[in-house]
Design a protein around this motif. Structure first.
Motif, PDB file in Angstrom:
ATOM      1  N   UNK A   3       0.826  -1.217   0.000  1.00 44.56           N
ATOM      2  CA  UNK A   3       0.000   0.000   0.000  1.00 44.56           C
ATOM      3  C   UNK A   3       0.857   1.263   0.000  1.00 44.56           C
ATOM      4  N   UNK A   4       0.199   2.369  -0.203  1.00 38.01           N
ATOM      5  CA  UNK A   4       0.817   3.701  -0.103  1.00 38.01           C
ATOM      6  C   UNK A   4      -0.226   4.647   0.476  1.00 38.01           C
ATOM      7  N   UNK A   5       0.218   5.873   0.699  1.00 38.25           N
ATOM      8  CA  UNK A   5      -0.719   6.955   1.047  1.00 38.25           C
ATOM      9  C   UNK A   5      -0.632   7.985  -0.074  1.00 38.25           C
ATOM     10  N   UNK A   6      -1.796   8.526  -0.477  1.00 36.32           N
ATOM     11  CA  UNK A   6      -1.791   9.341  -1.692  1.00 36.32           C
ATOM     12  C   UNK A   6      -2.702  10.555  -1.631  1.00 36.32           C
ATOM     13  N   UNK A   7      -2.113  11.714  -1.309  1.00 36.21           N
ATOM     14  CA  UNK A   7      -2.845  12.950  -1.589  1.00 36.21           C
ATOM     15  C   UNK A   7      -2.884  13.093  -3.119  1.00 36.21           C
ATOM     16  N   UNK A   8      -4.065  13.328  -3.683  1.00 34.15           N
ATOM     17  CA  UNK A   8      -4.231  13.262  -5.146  1.00 34.15           C
ATOM     18  C   UNK A   8      -3.239  14.156  -5.896  1.00 34.15           C
ATOM     19  N   UNK A   9      -3.124  15.436  -5.458  1.00 40.67           N
ATOM     20  CA  UNK A   9      -2.231  16.386  -6.138  1.00 40.67           C
ATOM     21  C   UNK A   9      -2.153  17.651  -5.307  1.00 40.67           C
ATOM     22  N   UNK A  10      -1.090  18.437  -5.492  1.00 43.62           N
ATOM     23  CA  UNK A  10      -1.010  19.717  -4.780  1.00 43.62           C
ATOM     24  C   UNK A  10      -2.197  20.636  -5.087  1.00 43.62           C
ATOM     25  N   UNK A  11      -2.762  20.514  -6.296  1.00 44.95           N
ATOM     26  CA  UNK A  11      -3.867  21.416  -6.652  1.00 44.95           C
ATOM     27  C   UNK A  11      -5.228  20.925  -6.164  1.00 44.95           C
ATOM     28  N   UNK A  12      -5.261  19.736  -5.587  1.00 44.79           N
ATOM     29  CA  UNK A  12      -6.529  19.217  -5.050  1.00 44.79           C
ATOM     30  C   UNK A  12      -6.460  18.983  -3.546  1.00 44.79           C
ATOM     31  N   UNK A  13      -5.300  19.276  -2.939  1.00 47.16           N
ATOM     32  CA  UNK A  13      -5.134  19.043  -1.498  1.00 47.16           C
ATOM     33  C   UNK A  13      -4.461  20.255  -0.853  1.00 47.16           C
ATOM     34  N   UNK A  14      -5.104  20.859   0.144  1.00 48.97           N
ATOM     35  CA  UNK A  14      -4.471  21.975   0.858  1.00 48.97           C
ATOM     36  C   UNK A  14      -3.204  21.500   1.578  1.00 48.97           C
ATOM     37  N   UNK A  15      -2.271  22.424   1.825  1.00 52.20           N
ATOM     38  CA  UNK A  15      -0.991  22.051   2.453  1.00 52.20           C
ATOM     39  C   UNK A  15      -1.156  21.302   3.778  1.00 52.20           C
ATOM     40  N   UNK A  16      -2.057  21.752   4.630  1.00 55.37           N
ATOM     41  CA  UNK A  16      -2.180  21.091   5.942  1.00 55.37           C
ATOM     42  C   UNK A  16      -2.718  19.665   5.790  1.00 55.37           C
ATOM     43  N   UNK A  17      -3.530  19.460   4.784  1.00 55.20           N
ATOM     44  CA  UNK A  17      -4.010  18.109   4.514  1.00 55.20           C
ATOM     45  C   UNK A  17      -2.848  17.211   4.076  1.00 55.20           C
ATOM     46  N   UNK A  18      -2.040  17.738   3.181  1.00 59.29           N
ATOM     47  CA  UNK A  18      -0.885  16.960   2.711  1.00 59.29           C
ATOM     48  C   UNK A  18       0.019  16.598   3.892  1.00 59.29           C
ATOM     49  N   UNK A  19       0.224  17.549   4.793  1.00 53.17           N
ATOM     50  CA  UNK A  19       1.083  17.266   5.956  1.00 53.17           C
ATOM     51  C   UNK A  19       0.509  16.134   6.815  1.00 53.17           C
ATOM     52  N   UNK A  20      -0.789  16.110   6.939  1.00 52.94           N
ATOM     53  CA  UNK A  20      -1.408  15.011   7.715  1.00 52.94           C
ATOM     54  C   UNK A  20      -1.193  13.663   7.028  1.00 52.94           C
ATOM     55  N   UNK A  21      -1.274  13.671   5.706  1.00 53.76           N
ATOM     56  CA  UNK A  21      -1.066  12.409   4.969  1.00 53.76           C
ATOM     57  C   UNK A  21       0.391  11.960   5.102  1.00 53.76           C
ATOM     58  N   UNK A  22       1.301  12.929   5.046  1.00 57.68           N
ATOM     59  CA  UNK A  22       2.721  12.600   5.227  1.00 57.68           C
ATOM     60  C   UNK A  22       2.931  11.957   6.606  1.00 57.68           C
ATOM     61  N   UNK A  23       2.281  12.526   7.615  1.00 58.88           N
ATOM     62  CA  UNK A  23       2.412  11.971   8.966  1.00 58.88           C
ATOM     63  C   UNK A  23       1.894  10.523   9.011  1.00 58.88           C
ATOM     64  N   UNK A  24       0.782  10.291   8.366  1.00 59.20           N
ATOM     65  CA  UNK A  24       0.226   8.929   8.329  1.00 59.20           C
ATOM     66  C   UNK A  24       1.180   7.977   7.617  1.00 59.20           C
ATOM     67  N   UNK A  25       1.822   8.466   6.569  1.00 60.34           N
ATOM     68  CA  UNK A  25       2.798   7.644   5.844  1.00 60.34           C
ATOM     69  C   UNK A  25       3.964   7.263   6.753  1.00 60.34           C
ATOM     70  N   UNK A  26       4.402   8.224   7.595  1.00 60.09           N
ATOM     71  CA  UNK A  26       5.413   7.921   8.622  1.00 60.09           C
ATOM     72  C   UNK A  26       4.893   6.834   9.569  1.00 60.09           C
ATOM     73  N   UNK A  27       3.722   7.064  10.088  1.00 58.58           N
ATOM     74  CA  UNK A  27       3.179   6.166  11.115  1.00 58.58           C
ATOM     75  C   UNK A  27       3.011   4.743  10.594  1.00 58.58           C
ATOM     76  N   UNK A  28       2.556   4.647   9.344  1.00 60.13           N
ATOM     77  CA  UNK A  28       2.302   3.324   8.758  1.00 60.13           C
ATOM     78  C   UNK A  28       3.565   2.710   8.157  1.00 60.13           C
ATOM     79  N   UNK A  29       4.575   3.551   7.972  1.00 59.94           N
ATOM     80  CA  UNK A  29       5.787   3.138   7.258  1.00 59.94           C
ATOM     81  C   UNK A  29       5.482   2.619   5.853  1.00 59.94           C
ATOM     82  N   UNK A  30       4.698   3.392   5.115  1.00 59.63           N
ATOM     83  CA  UNK A  30       4.430   3.084   3.700  1.00 59.63           C
ATOM     84  C   UNK A  30       4.806   4.320   2.877  1.00 59.63           C
ATOM     85  N   UNK A  31       5.066   4.131   1.597  1.00 64.04           N
ATOM     86  CA  UNK A  31       5.465   5.274   0.755  1.00 64.04           C
ATOM     87  C   UNK A  31       4.290   6.198   0.434  1.00 64.04           C
ATOM     88  N   UNK A  32       4.635   7.289  -0.247  1.00 65.25           N
ATOM     89  CA  UNK A  32       3.648   8.264  -0.704  1.00 65.25           C
ATOM     90  C   UNK A  32       3.569   8.258  -2.235  1.00 65.25           C
TER      91      UNK A  32
END
Lengths: 432, 432
Positions: free
Chosen positions: A180-209
């Protein structure tokens, strides 16, 4: 289960032995050996005559949205934003879990029949997608693609929770065929703070983005207008590149951005067919390869391609950059073939996939070379890249199991899938 | 002989009726009617169920050198001049009449199997080529390609005499399936006075002219250096455009040159696959089409392509110019399909070919649409262009005669041809 192919020609993607003629032994899910030794055939559960075949590792399709096969041919020859916002998104909003199941099934049929053995999927109703991967025998890296703009905080939170739950449920399942991975669709469809939350989840799960990045010039400019930075710097700042990260497209990149991608070991899925069709532009693939970035190939969805035949992407990767650069040595045949196989596996962190070598997963494809466009029998890597097509694929194995035998699927009911997808399409079009 | 296809979907290239669902009646070599009427099946020699097929006019491949299939995959990823002078010409010099016969046969097999029903061939040993066309049932416009530089006056004279004799022998033969042209190979391989002699012969014989033109930037510059004019002005001055003329490639053209081509009704064979592979550049196809020039599609030889699948050229024509221009509406699917069929016929003055319409020649192709990449059943022109491949072609008729039935050739011995071409290749490579 231990079986062998005898008298085959193997294009291995292994630099120590690029082309091998002889026998390959498979035990369970892995390649045991490539050997020229005479073997006692009675020692094997099955012995396959490989003399009219060329074998390659299965293709790895590193970007797509499989269920969108339901919209193949529905709205062609339009600009990306119009196509997405007016044609794709309103119809995709009607997709049910059942639609995703059948649309994905059609795509998996198509992928296997054209020699793809691993794929990336970024979509919704991902439990359905994973179910299709599990039963079909495919290998995949899957992710719930998240669009966050226009969503309430609660909906954004729910999407991330759903993506996390999907990752936890499916990571490593099906004998490791599903990752699996974690995937914010795109910078133009995801606000910065949302992307940061997804990055954090990717850390927590240890899966790529995974995300779409710099696909169109317009999107790059809008990123500058809105956030004061081009997408690469923007995503870098949001921490995306501190995690293993695969970006799709990467069409509009500066030299400095290419250097950043290399520095952070960001992997790029080049989608030449989709980029041409949507007039997004032509990615700087020779420069990316020269910089040492892992560049792989993706079809994108069959709504913007319009098929999932990796032979076409491999050929486009080999042809396009010659024509654009004026350098006929740009992306030679073997390099394009590696982009479609080995570099694809590298791009999605499948470290034991994409090479025909002892110890690697037995994901391979037998191509029927007894056809006029494979004559004379000279350089088969060239023939595959410049002359081949998905329909030449005769046999496919994934994880050591044969999923197609002389063009007949062994794990999927092709006729039922075609009928069901047609029914899904008819229903979607009949509802407003 | 009068037969019909019932319940078919026909993409006609006829603007009055672009897509027709119903029946098509063929009498002898021509289409009698497309009709929705219920018909008395006993009135026909054969009734074919067309319900799992889409029918299009056969592709018209307007530039190639069929015998060069013998060098497929032999020398890839090289610059045009190196590839021509160091790899192609020395080996082609070894070609015997027998080699040309088998190399051409292999190409005709490949063309029929991927849906081409008419082709242009510019080569040597043309009696062999014409013989293959005659027996295979193919339709072709053939010409002895003449390279004159480095030849004595006598050899130059002999070449023109040979080309004239070929034209006189074969023009209109095989129920009109064979037509001819006169072809100075290129401005950079033929001195001006030689070209003028060929133009005169074209007048005398009343056949069109064919040549390579403005394929590479280098060749354009050399023309300027040597003759003080770019190739278009040079050929115009030599009288080439006063005759019906088809030029291959036309990659490097100015606005003024496009206007001249239109003024003289010069037809252009666009070879996108070959131009990309040899890094020659990307032709200005949208501008040519906008100017009203007939632009058709050619594969060039399978030594620079490396196959003869016109589906690929049609798709490249549709994709490439979107990506390069940034305009996703450039060369829509139906226009690309017309370039591969109707405009091809127009480009080689086959006035009753390239359309499914009463009175036109029955040159048509049935594509098997019961395959995953043709689902859902929406816009079949889009599916053919963006998703199809030569291997999807099931049935082919030329001049009303079925030359392929469910992928089995009826006029050619495919196994023998494959074996003979391999033997030719082995012999060529073993002689220095």
């Amino acid at each position: 289960m231990r079986w062998m192919i005898k008298n085959g020609t193997f294009i291995t993607m292994n630099e120590e032995q690029p082309v091998f003629k002889g026998n390959m032994i498979v035990e369970n899910d892995r390649i045991e050996a490539l050997t020229a030794d005479e073997l006692d055939e009675s020692q094997f559960n099955e012995v396959i005559d490989g003399s009219n075949r060329v074998y390659i590792p299965g293709f790895v399709n590193t970007h797509g949205h499989a269920a969108m096969s339901l919209l193949r041919g529905y709205a062609d020859d339009l600009a990306l934003q119009v196509w997405l916002q007016d044609k794709m998104w309103p119809n995709e909003a009607k997709f049910t879990a059942n639609d995703v199941k059948w649309g994905t099934s059609l795509s998996v049929v198509e992928m296997i029949k054209s020699g793809t053995t691993s794929f990336v999927d970024m979509y919704d109703h991902m439990d359905e997608v994973a179910g299709v991967v599990e039963t079909s025998g495919m290998r995949a890296r899957l992710t719930r693609g998240m669009i966050a703009i226009g969503c309430s905080e609660q909906v954004q939170k729910d999407k991330i929770e759903e993506a996390i739950a999907f990752s936890k449920t499916w990571e490593g399942k099906a004998n490791g065929r599903i990752a699996t991975m974690m995937a914010p669709h795109a910078p133009y469809t995801c606000p910065p703070d949302f992307i940061e939350k997804v990055v954090q989840a990717s850390h927590d799960l240890n899966v790529p983005l995974h995300t779409h990045m710099s696909e169109t010039a317009r999107e790059v400019q809008e990123n500058v207008d809105q956030y004061g930075a081009r997408p690469v710097a923007h995503l870098q700042k949001l921490g995306m590149f501190d995690r293993p990260c695969l970006v799709a497209h990467g069409v509009h990149l500066t030299d400095e951005e290419i250097a950043i991608l290399k520095e952070y070991d960001v992997r790029v899925s080049h989608n030449p067919g989709s980029n041409l069709k949507l007039a997004s532009g032509i990615a700087r693939v020779p420069e990316l390869l020269k910089a040492g970035v892992w560049v792989s190939l993706g079809t994108d969805s069959s709504a913007s391609n319009n098929n999932l035949d990796m032979f076409e992407e491999v050929r486009l990767a080999a042809l396009l950059h010659k024509g654009v650069s004026g350098d006929p040595t740009a992306v030679p045949a073997m390099e394009a073939l590696k982009m479609g196989t080995l570099y694809g596996a590298k791009s999605i962190w499948f470290e034991d996939v994409g090479m025909l070598k002892a110890g690697y997963k037995a994901d391979l494809v037998g191509v029927d070379i007894d056809q006029p466009h494979y004559y004379p029998k000279t350089d088969f890597a060239s023939h595959l890249v410049y002359s081949g097509a998905g329909q030449d694929v005769a046999d496919v194995w994934i994880d050591g199991k044969q999923v197609m035998k002389n063009r007949t699927l062994t794990t999927m009911d092709e006729e039922k899938i075609k009928a069901e997808t047609q029914a899904c399409y008819d229903r979607i079009m009949s509802t407003s």
